[in-house]
Each structure stands twice: as structure tokens, then as C-alpha cells.
Write an enzyme that holds these catalytic residues in place. Sequence first.
Site, PDB file in Angstrom:
ATOM      1  N   GLY A   1      35.174  39.819  82.897  1.00 33.62           N
ATOM      2  CA  GLY A   1      33.948  39.073  82.607  1.00 33.62           C
ATOM      3  C   GLY A   1      33.039  38.903  83.808  1.00 33.62           C
ATOM      4  O   GLY A   1      32.158  38.054  83.814  1.00 33.62           O
ATOM      5  N   LYS A   2      33.234  39.731  84.823  1.00 34.09           N
ATOM      6  CA  LYS A   2      32.398  39.621  86.020  1.00 34.09           C
ATOM      7  C   LYS A   2      31.205  40.573  85.958  1.00 34.09           C
ATOM      8  O   LYS A   2      30.269  40.445  86.723  1.00 34.09           O
ATOM      9  CB  LYS A   2      33.236  39.921  87.267  1.00 34.09           C
ATOM     10  CG  LYS A   2      34.398  38.951  87.470  1.00 34.09           C
ATOM     11  CD  LYS A   2      35.351  39.446  88.549  1.00 34.09           C
ATOM     12  CE  LYS A   2      36.653  38.642  88.564  1.00 34.09           C
ATOM     13  NZ  LYS A   2      37.706  39.295  89.390  1.00 34.09           N
ATOM     14  N   ILE A   3      31.301  41.552  85.082  1.00 35.97           N
ATOM     15  CA  ILE A   3      30.210  42.484  84.831  1.00 35.97           C
ATOM     16  C   ILE A   3      30.036  42.543  83.321  1.00 35.97           C
ATOM     17  O   ILE A   3      31.020  42.525  82.583  1.00 35.97           O
ATOM     18  CB  ILE A   3      30.525  43.880  85.412  1.00 35.97           C
ATOM     19  CG1 ILE A   3      30.519  43.834  86.945  1.00 35.97           C
ATOM     20  CG2 ILE A   3      29.538  44.927  84.905  1.00 35.97           C
ATOM     21  CD1 ILE A   3      30.817  45.163  87.625  1.00 35.97           C
TER      22      ILE A   3
END
Lengths: 297, 297, 297, 297
Positions: free
Chosen positions: D265-267
Amino acid sequence: MRISDIAEQMEAVKVLGPARFGRAARILGEMFSNDDYSNFISLAGPIIPGGLRTVITDLVDEKLIDGIVTTGANVTHDMLEALGHKHIVGSETLDDAKLRRRGLSRIYDLLVTQKSIENLEKAVYRMLNKIPESKRQNIATYELLWEFGKQLRDKRSLLCTAQKRSVPIFCPGVFDSMLGLNLWTYSQLNRLLINPFKDFSKLVDLTYATKKVGAIILGGGMPKHHVLIANSYRGGVDAAIQITLDRPEGGGASGAPLEEAISWGKIKTQKMLATVVGDATVIFPLLTLAALEEARS
Amino acid sequence: MRISDIAEQMEAVKVLGPARFGRAARILGEMFSNDDYSNFISLAGPIIPGGLRTVITDLVDEKLIDGIVTTGANVTHDMLEALGHKHIVGSETLDDAKLRRRGLSRIYDLLVTQKSIENLEKAVYRMLNKIPESKRQNIATYELLWEFGKQLRDKRSLLCTAQKRSVPIFCPGVFDSMLGLNLWTYSQLNRLLINPFKDFSKLVDLTYATKKVGAIILGGGMPKHHVLIANSYRGGVDAAIQITLDRPEGGGASGAPLEEAISWGKIKTQKMLATVVGDATVIFPLLTLAALEEARS
Amino acid sequence: MRISDIAEQMEAVKVLGPARFGRAARILGEMFSNDDYSNFISLAGPIIPGGLRTVITDLVDEKLIDGIVTTGANVTHDMLEALGHKHIVGSETLDDAKLRRRGLSRIYDLLVTQKSIENLEKAVYRMLNKIPESKRQNIATYELLWEFGKQLRDKRSLLCTAQKRSVPIFCPGVFDSMLGLNLWTYSQLNRLLINPFKDFSKLVDLTYATKKVGAIILGGGMPKHHVLIANSYRGGVDAAIQITLDRPEGGGASGAPLEEAISWGKIKTQKMLATVVGDATVIFPLLTLAALEEARS
Amino acid sequence: MRISDIAEQMEAVKVLGPARFGRAARILGEMFSNDDYSNFISLAGPIIPGGLRTVITDLVDEKLIDGIVTTGANVTHDMLEALGHKHIVGSETLDDAKLRRRGLSRIYDLLVTQKSIENLEKAVYRMLNKIPESKRQNIATYELLWEFGKQLRDKRSLLCTAQKRSVPIFCPGVFDSMLGLNLWTYSQLNRLLINPFKDFSKLVDLTYATKKVGAIILGGGMPKHHVLIANSYRGGVDAAIQITLDRPEGGGASGAPLEEAISWGKIKTQKMLATVVGDATVIFPLLTLAALEEARS
């Protein structure tokens, strides 16, 4: 044939990779057998989920390691395993968007469930609540991790074993991890202040309180450099081995040869240095076995 | 603890480097213990001067390897050692212009004397003269190297042992080496013609004459690709391990994952494949010991 | 701002990667603008399918390159494109067994149809049939590739342009490629003998026939070493640049620093050398543009 | 031909390195030209001493970068240059023990005088003294570095320009640098407390205050991961490019493909991602020029 015998034969080649591996085994053997040494290990990359949890915990338990500098990720993974979560075997070719939708996160070919990360958050909050506020409002990472180690109760946990053996775990980049996110969210509603100066003071004190310092560097990153820079006040470490796949040409600290650190006063001499170009999760268990065989013979 | 025990524990990690190392040890153990396998090894990089001369010669002597594909440089170094020359320990920071003036040539931290290279030339001429002209005018590299092996008389030599055991050494890039220069200069005044078609026919024949083919790939380069492509006629190799520091992203064959070769029909299935990212001169002796322990147990 | 301006600014940094890139651009500019130079380029890795076909063909067409040493794979891909086949865009995460079943072969994220490889075989046979048997029975790779270049008729083809400009393409590892397999199968029923000695004689002759030699080394492998070793008779090349992602520590020729070759007499001095650590298919077009701008100004 | 034209041609190759470079240039062009984007850059390795000081300072000055996450070393070098010290050109083969005795410290082929490091300490103390104690006793690194930027007065300094433009510089590993040592020794006798929670709150706030986030990742290490993890609260970054020589197989965050971060969920998506395998100090200036040309056209 024992692995220490092979390591000896490799050192006898005197050139290229085999010489570096053999020398590393001998230096590590010296660090483990000579009581003058306090040994500091740096952990970068997936050392704990990559299978070295037992190896390093055993070394701490046998008092062969006196200080640990690690990324927040390795602490996070030790806690996940202590809480009963296991990583799942995946593959590096999986579709990451699908994984996300299925509640899975990926580290190369290893998967972690989002569920386990949520459980970690709850456990971290619970453990933080049990730490007296007076202590929490000005705490070093090594103190915090000892508190967690006390509460986690998993004999195979690095945090638990390090606490039991009074071996500090320093985590200078703790905020850059899942655990760090939990600390930060907790701090928004509760008193919590991490004081990195206390960590550094403790680390420097340890380097002064010993005749000789051995540095065992697994991977690069901040943990590598941190072990070395903390020793600059005492004139450098006495012996060091590093295992890394990072390259030197770019000039970054991760891939730098150990010799470079001599010019910075972080390492004393060239006599007891060895760099093995390789994957630490493969090379370190083999080196450790060879070194322990040598140390015991 | 035996190294095969560690390898087993590593495979049990199931992810990342340890799994790849453990799986490679198991596959190599299968290649060595299952009589259905003929095993071909490729040698690129300084495998012989890097200390693996004994390891590979022993495997050939025990009939665990049935064919070798190598760079010319590794043959050159086997011959240098068979002629009594030893490499000198140097350093990667030496001044190469000075070395040149002092009659020394460098391979990373290993030095070779120009004198020994001159002696090699004389020995090669002498040995070529003893080969009947009828044979010399249309000769495969494996035939030529058997002839040399017959004449060299060094029990620890790969060439001698391979000849004794009738294991062919293929050298598709022989001209790209000190030995190759000697062959070329000799051919300017004497009848000598290397016929690479004969080499390839022999290699392909060998891959047909066995139930299963195992490929042991040390380093990348032409030797790696050559072992694989020669097996495309029989539908690919049955098992393969590779040890390399080359990267895949550039798209070169040296760093390519073994899986890619499945799409070319050079490898049969994904079941018996393992890539260890590392230095072959460090990893292969360790894997071999683990595999032999497993094969014998 | 022109790319040659950036390259100049980079060289002014004087250290680390930028200095190496800037120096490489300047040296390449000198090779291209100084008529004393004959320039030899080595091609390893997917140089042709990786988009450099036009760049290198243009340099040959403008007589800035005087000799080429390449893997068989790059020749194979030039021929495939000359025959009208185009590579297909894939991905490095595709399933290779599925690709095989669908008649596709993979090079990282690039796909080739089995169909095109079958067509290549037919074309090779057709072209070989048109070469007089007297020529075919003792032919150098550069002669063979000129014959193919004559017959292929694709202006953008490296083989065609090299033939038109009388620039020899040497392929010391031709057997280690799809083209090589075709040559071998053809030779089983027809007269065909590749004579690698003739190639080496031609290459050495070219290095003697010029005041200065420039070496442009894209990737490592046999092509790199071959360009250098062929220049050892004349005392080494006068200038060289290399672009590679291979590492030096293992001691293989692919990753070796250019300086090492000075100790072998393959390079004259340290003055005109530059190694850029990077992907040749990215770096070389940029360096070429900078060098041509400099050469023309 | 402009560099943006080459970048476009490279993207048209659609495979391998050229496609990655071309796509990175286009994505960077979009980040620079689309006002919806706030862009965060991470700096690991010798970015400042490696010649990118001007490039990055100019981007900050033109408001194309909205936040910086860096190692302490890059801040240290920006300050050294702002104080008038210049690095000295050395070589990677120098003797480090001799360098130490001569008062020189080495980063690959770049030298720094011990004298300049002593001067830095004095300057840091002087600047800290000028910061009100009330502020000093609970200060974020970005606040501290703005204070330094205010006092340093060097137009070409990243710290000065960032302060002038109100662009925060986050330094989560500040203690792991020469500057960090100075902060620690100062704190032993004076009131000084770095509060990393404040840094993280500011960074997260910035990621919320924009429609889109672009991440420009130079090298790996904590700075890379830190930019990405800070964006996990908002569901990830919208576009990202990274330039690195680190490898993925070991499983460390430094070499991890950007796609992996999608599963965390960081990109957000795979649409706007590009990884260039290479040296950031070489590739980034070229990409920047291409992107600015595209952004302005």
C-alpha cells in the site's frame, strides 16, 4: 570433512573469493573465542525473515554477541514471529495489486498477511501501555526493545533473548518500519518520546568498556555504518567482517570496502578485515558454523 | 553439525537465499547419486586459479561429471599449474603499468608471471608437434585437450584426469585465451585446424546418450549458454543449478534466470532448478560437500 | 543544454560515476574525430534486440567503427529483424512453460516467436546454398557474415551495412547461438567448415594496419576479451571505454577493470580509459550522442 | 538531437533498459509539469559530493521538489561545501592507513580533509548556540536543518535553498553521520533533543496536502523506504521512479522493485513506475534534463 576444514583450505588459496571467505571464518573464530572481544552485529535486509533468527538468537544466548544494530524491519519480523505469525511462501513473480487485494504483502518471494500487521499494532499498543509513562516519555530504542522482550515471552525471539542476556538492540531507523508506524500513531494520543541520543551514548559506552571490538556486518545500510561510526571515538574497531551484495563503485557506504573506514578512523588496521561478496543469509550461517568449530577446537 | 544438515535447514526456510542454497545442494546431491544422470559443468571466470582445480578434478575422477565446457582461460591455468607454475598473491590495488614492467600480469588479486606464459607457449608447441599431422589438421578442442592431458602428467590436473577418465573438455572459445594465441601462432607455420563442428557433434551426442542431464553452471558467459543450447535437441536438461553474480535485468544470457531457458526448450521443467546469487569459487565447494554427504547417506 | 555539455560538466566533478561518464564521452569523441583511430566495438548481451541496432549500424555506415566482435545472439537478432521479424513485448514475470507451449521464447521482458526461428533456419540454409562450396569449406565467420549481409538486403541491418562498408563482423562464439545451430545442422549434410584461425588473423592484421586502436566495449563476455587480446601483439589498444554491470571481485574478465589489461599488454596506458558501471543499452546511445556532438564541434 | 528525443526513442524500444530509461524520463516529466503533483526525493549514497548538489538545489529552487529525505552524510557534505570546503580528487586504490595519517578520509575516489570535519564541528556548535534553547529542546530534523540553512548563506547550498523555499529536508538517520556526531557531543553539555516523531508527522501531513505524490528515489537505504512508507496512510504514491545498483534477490528494501511496494500500500498502481538499473549520479542529471525539456515543450 568439517566446514572449518574447508574454510581453512579456502584461506590457503590466498586469492579471490575463497581467501576472503576463509579469512572471514578465521576472524569470526577469533572474535568468538578471544575473551578480549566485544562483538557488535549489524542487521540490514531480511535477516530475521530470511532464516537467521535462530542463528543470531543462539549467538546472543551464548554471549558471543554484545550489541546489535538493526533496521526496524528486522525487529518487526522478530515480533511478528514472537506473536505467532509465520511468513507465507510466495514467489517474486506474483501480481502485487492482487496480493494487496488479498491482504498479503510481499518481500521478494515471502508473504506477510495484513492481518498479522494489524495484530502487531494491537500488541505494540498493549505493551506500550504497560511501560510506565515516566519511562516512556524519554526512552531509547534499546530500552524500548528490552521492554518488549520482557513482555513477549518467546524463547526463540531475538528480542526476548537479548533482554534476558542484557544485550542491547539499537534501532536508529526504527521509525522507518511497521513497528515505527505503530510507535508514531501511539505517540499521537499517548506520551511517548524516543530519544536517539540515549541510544548513541549507550552504544559508544559499550565500545569503550572493552579491550577489543569486533564488527560483524550483515548487509549494508545504516546499521553497517552505525556500528562503525560509533567506534570512531575509541579509534576504530579491531576486527570486522562484512557480507554484502552491494557494489563499491557508486561510493555509498553500503558497498564500501572495509579498508575505506580506516581512513575515517572507524577501523584500526587492515590486519583483521574480510569482505565476502555474497548474500548474508546464505554466507553467515556457514561462516558461523566454521567459526564455532574453530573457536571450540 | 554437517554442512548437509545446514543445507537442509536452509531449504526449510523456503524463501530467499537460504532456500536457493538448500535446494541447490539437494539437486546437486540428486545429480551425484542418481545413476540416470550425466552431468555437464560449465566453467567461466577464474574457476581453476580460484581454487576449484582440486574440487572439479576430484569430481571428474569419481565419474560424477561427464562433460566440461570451459573458457580458454581455465584450460590455460590448468596447464600453467601442470607445468609447475604457481600463481603469486597480489592485490587489486597494484599499479598495472609497474606490474607489466616487472613481468607480471594480474587477475584481480592474483598474479601470473610473463615467464610462465612464455614457458606455456614452448610446452604447447612441443605437445602439438607430438600430435600426428593427420590428426592435427582437423581436430576438435576436446580431442586436442585430451592429447595435452595425455602428455602433461600431473595427477592433479583437470586435463590429465579428464583424459584418464575419458571426460571431454569442450572449449568453444579457445581462441580467446593465452592457449588460443599459441594455437594460432603455431598454425601460421604448421598444419593445425580446430574444427568446432566436431566439438558440438560430440557434445550433442553425449546429451542423447543418457537418461537424464544435469547442468552445473559456474559463472555465466559462453560456457553457461553452451551447455544449455546443446541440450535443446533432446528437449532440455532435466536439472540445473547455477551460481553467478551476474544480474538478470540487462537481458544477457550470463545473468538470466534458469527459468528463461525453459521457454527456449533448453531446460525441461521448473522442478529441478536453483540459482544461487554468489561467487562460484566460494559457493561451489560448499555445495559440493553438502551434496556428496547427501549422496553418500 | 546539449548532452555533450552535461557530459563536460560531469567530467568536471572529477570523482565517482559522473567523472567516469564524462571521461568516456570525451574519449569516445576523440576516437570518432581523430583519423588516426581504428575503432573496434564488442557486443555482448542483447545489444541488437535492446534497441542499439540503429545506433551501431549508423556508426558503421559513417565509418566510425572498423571492426565488430559479437556474440552469435546479436547476429541472430540482426538477421531475424532483417527477415522481417519483430520482437514482441513481454514481461520478466511470465510463465516460461506456458510461453514454450505458445511458441514463444523469452529474453527478460522480450519475446521471440519459435516461428521466426524456424524461418531463420530456412533463410540460413538458402543463403548458405548460394555460397560456392569452395568458399564454404574453409570460411571465416567474418566472411560468412559478409555473404549473409550481401544477400539479406535490409538497409537498417548491421550485417548488410557492415558488408557494404567492408567492416568485418567477427563472431568467435558463433556456435553458441541459434545461427550456430543452423550452421551445425547444415554442416551435417553439406560442406561447411568455419575456420576460426582466419578470423583471428584478419582481426590481428587490422590492429596492425592503424596508428591507433580504440576499443568500445559493450558488456563483457568473450567479445570484450577478444578485442583486447587481439591487440596484445601490437602492444595494446590506445584508448578504451567499457560499459558493464558485471562486478570485478569475482576475478572474471567480464567485470575486470580496464586497468588490469595493462598488466597483460592488451592496453597501452591508463590515460585513455573509462569504465561506466551501467547498462550498455542505456548508456551507449547517450555517450554516442555526446561524443558525436563533441566530434563535430 | 535533444536528450528528450533520445529518451522518447528509448521508450519506443519497449523492452529492457532503454524502455525503463525512457519511461522514467516521461514519468519525471509528468511529475515536473503537472501541478497536481507534490514530489519527494530520497537521497542515499554520495549524491551531494557526487555532483548532484546543483541539480537538486535548482529543482528545489524552481519548486519542482516539495520534500527531501536524505542520509546524514549528504547533509554533512552540503554543509562542508557551504563552509567553503571542497573535496579532493583521490583514487580508490590509495592506502587508507596513509591517508589517515595525512589527515584525509576517503569515499571511493574522493577525499575529505579531517580539518574540514573539525571546522564543521565548530560551525555546527556555533549555529546550534544561536538557536533558542526553547526550540532546541524538542526539534525535528527538518526544523534544525532549516535553522542551519538560514545561517549558512551559500546560494548553491541545498540547505539554504530548501529553507528559502520552505522545502523540508528530513533526515531520519541524522545520528549516523559526522553531523550526527556533532549533535550528540553538543547534547552532552547543552540542551538539545531531536524529536523524530515531529519529522514523521510533518512528512505525513505533506503527503495528505496534495492531490498526487511523486517519488524520486536516488539509491536505496532508509531514505527510499521512508518516502514510501510515509505515503502508506494516503494509500500510496501516484508515481515513482528509482535509480539504483542494488539487487532485488537478497530481499532488502534497497534493491526491491517498486512493484513490491504496491502490495504494502505504499504505491498505488503499476501505471506510473520505472526502475533504472544504474548509478544515480550518472542517470539522474540526464533524466532531469530530458524531463525538463519534455515539461517545457
